[in-house]
Design an enzyme around this catalytic site. Sequence first.
Site, PDB file in Angstrom:
ATOM      1  CE1 TYR A   1       1.148  -0.282   4.376  1.00  0.00           C
ATOM      2  CE2 TYR A   1       0.115   1.874   4.370  1.00  0.00           C
ATOM      3  CZ  TYR A   1       0.928   0.946   4.976  1.00  0.00           C
ATOM      4  OH  TYR A   1       1.542   1.253   6.170  1.00  0.00           O
TER       5      TYR A   1
ATOM      6  CG  HIS B   1       0.062 -20.985   2.712  1.00  0.00           C
ATOM      7  ND1 HIS B   1      -1.099 -21.691   2.940  1.00  0.00           N
ATOM      8  CD2 HIS B   1       0.393 -20.421   3.892  1.00  0.00           C
ATOM      9  CE1 HIS B   1      -1.463 -21.566   4.201  1.00  0.00           C
ATOM     10  NE2 HIS B   1      -0.569 -20.792   4.814  1.00  0.00           N
TER      11      HIS B   1
ATOM     12  NE  ARG C   1       6.979   4.024   0.551  1.00  0.00           N
ATOM     13  CZ  ARG C   1       6.705   4.783   1.607  1.00  0.00           C
ATOM     14  NH1 ARG C   1       7.666   5.047   2.488  1.00  0.00           N
ATOM     15  NH2 ARG C   1       5.516   5.281   1.790  1.00  0.00           N
TER      16      ARG C   1
ATOM     17  NE  ARG D   1      -6.299 -19.328   3.934  1.00  0.00           N
ATOM     18  CZ  ARG D   1      -5.415 -20.140   4.496  1.00  0.00           C
ATOM     19  NH1 ARG D   1      -5.357 -21.411   4.133  1.00  0.00           N
ATOM     20  NH2 ARG D   1      -4.586 -19.687   5.408  1.00  0.00           N
TER      21      ARG D   1
ATOM     22  CD  GLU E   1      10.113   1.479  10.417  1.00  0.00           C
ATOM     23  OE1 GLU E   1       9.989   2.454   9.669  1.00  0.00           O
ATOM     24  OE2 GLU E   1       9.971   0.302  10.029  1.00  0.00           O
TER      25      GLU E   1
HETATM   26  N1  PLP Z   1       7.720   3.574   8.978  1.00  0.00           N
HETATM   27  C1  PLP Z   1       6.574   2.871   8.957  1.00  0.00           C
HETATM   28  C2  PLP Z   1       6.551   1.524   9.604  1.00  0.00           C
HETATM   29  C3  PLP Z   1       5.421   3.397   8.348  1.00  0.00           C
HETATM   30  O1  PLP Z   1       4.288   2.671   8.325  1.00  0.00           O
HETATM   31  C4  PLP Z   1       5.479   4.692   7.782  1.00  0.00           C
HETATM   32  C5  PLP Z   1       4.310   5.281   7.143  1.00  0.00           C
HETATM   33  O2  PLP Z   1       3.271   4.677   7.033  1.00  0.00           O
HETATM   34  C6  PLP Z   1       6.691   5.396   7.816  1.00  0.00           C
HETATM   35  C7  PLP Z   1       7.799   4.798   8.420  1.00  0.00           C
HETATM   36  C8  PLP Z   1       6.806   6.760   7.223  1.00  0.00           C
HETATM   37  O3  PLP Z   1       6.758   6.678   5.821  1.00  0.00           O
HETATM   38  P1  PLP Z   1       6.239   7.909   4.950  1.00  0.00           P
HETATM   39  O4  PLP Z   1       7.110   9.075   5.330  1.00  0.00           O
HETATM   40  O5  PLP Z   1       6.459   7.471   3.553  1.00  0.00           O
HETATM   41  O6  PLP Z   1       4.819   8.130   5.314  1.00  0.00           O
END
Ligand code: PLP
Length: 299
Positions: free
Chosen positions: A33, A102, A52, A100, A181
């Site tokens: 997504y 895998h 991306r 379904r 993160e």
């Molecule tokens: N890290 C994670 C796990 C995320 O889900 C997101 C955004 O959804 C980000 C970082 C930040 O990404 P972006 O700056 O592209 O929104």
Amino acid sequence: MARLAYVNGRYLPHGSAAVHIEDRGYQFADGVYEVVTIIGGRMIDEEPHLDRLERSLREIEIPMPMRRAVLKMVMRELVRRNRIRDGLLYMQISRGVSPRDHKYPDPSLPPAVVMTTRKADYVNNAKFADGVKVITIPDIRWQRCDIKTVSLLPNCIGKTMAARAGAYEAWQVDADGMVTEGTSSNAWIVTRDGTLVTRPATHAILNGITRLSILRIAREEGIAFEERPFSVEEAKSAREAFTSSATSFATPVVQIDDTVIANGKPGSLSRRIFETYMDYCRGLRSADAAPAAQGRRAG
Ligand code: PLP
């Protein structure tokens, strides 16, 4: 005016739009997504988001469902039909509908495409002036966090833990005590000597599009930065901290767990980066590459 969603070639009322029960996105989280923020009718960083998206699809062998130019036309049409000036566009592409099993089905299976929009003012929010609290939690995710997959259960667990602790976000921490993160944002600190630090874009994190824009701004503004892992302890004793994403921009972090960062107010460098990034989002600043790179990359 009825809110519309795009589902596999059709614009449908949002409330009744649906995917098939054997959509692999629904059954296996087999999909990816993107979220694009819209400010004043402009889609922020549309091309990098699509870059991306294409990379995420490539990494898990899902073909692009349509040419990029056509995808952009659909995005624009949905934004137009929903009259979005400020808000976001959500786009999800799954491997498609198949009995379904895998293992990946035949590669000729058409991917399923869903897009929705939401009206929201992400810019005017008290959190930018006041800052937010984050908690730290173990990073329990898989080893390909660079792919923007819809498989987000660990992130949902982490965000719920944050909310229950009265915090805005949870920063995830690897087995070595280093911050990876947030659950939906990238983590940043400013060291005592004024250097901006964020984790390098390896498989351990999603390479945020906002992260990339902030790094570009740092280069353009001559702000010293390093892409290296940092520990929870280093973050707690940092001069400043913030967390970045498409809808939260650069949100100042003023508390990590029980530790107040510096004087508990958003830091000046975080503020400068936020303001500069907002100028860029409002179209007051272009994305020209800067000549001088100040950054160092380590780890
Ligand atoms: N890290 C994670 C796990 C995320 O889900 C997101 C955004 O959804 C980000 C970082 C930040 O990404 P972006 O700056 O592209 O929104």
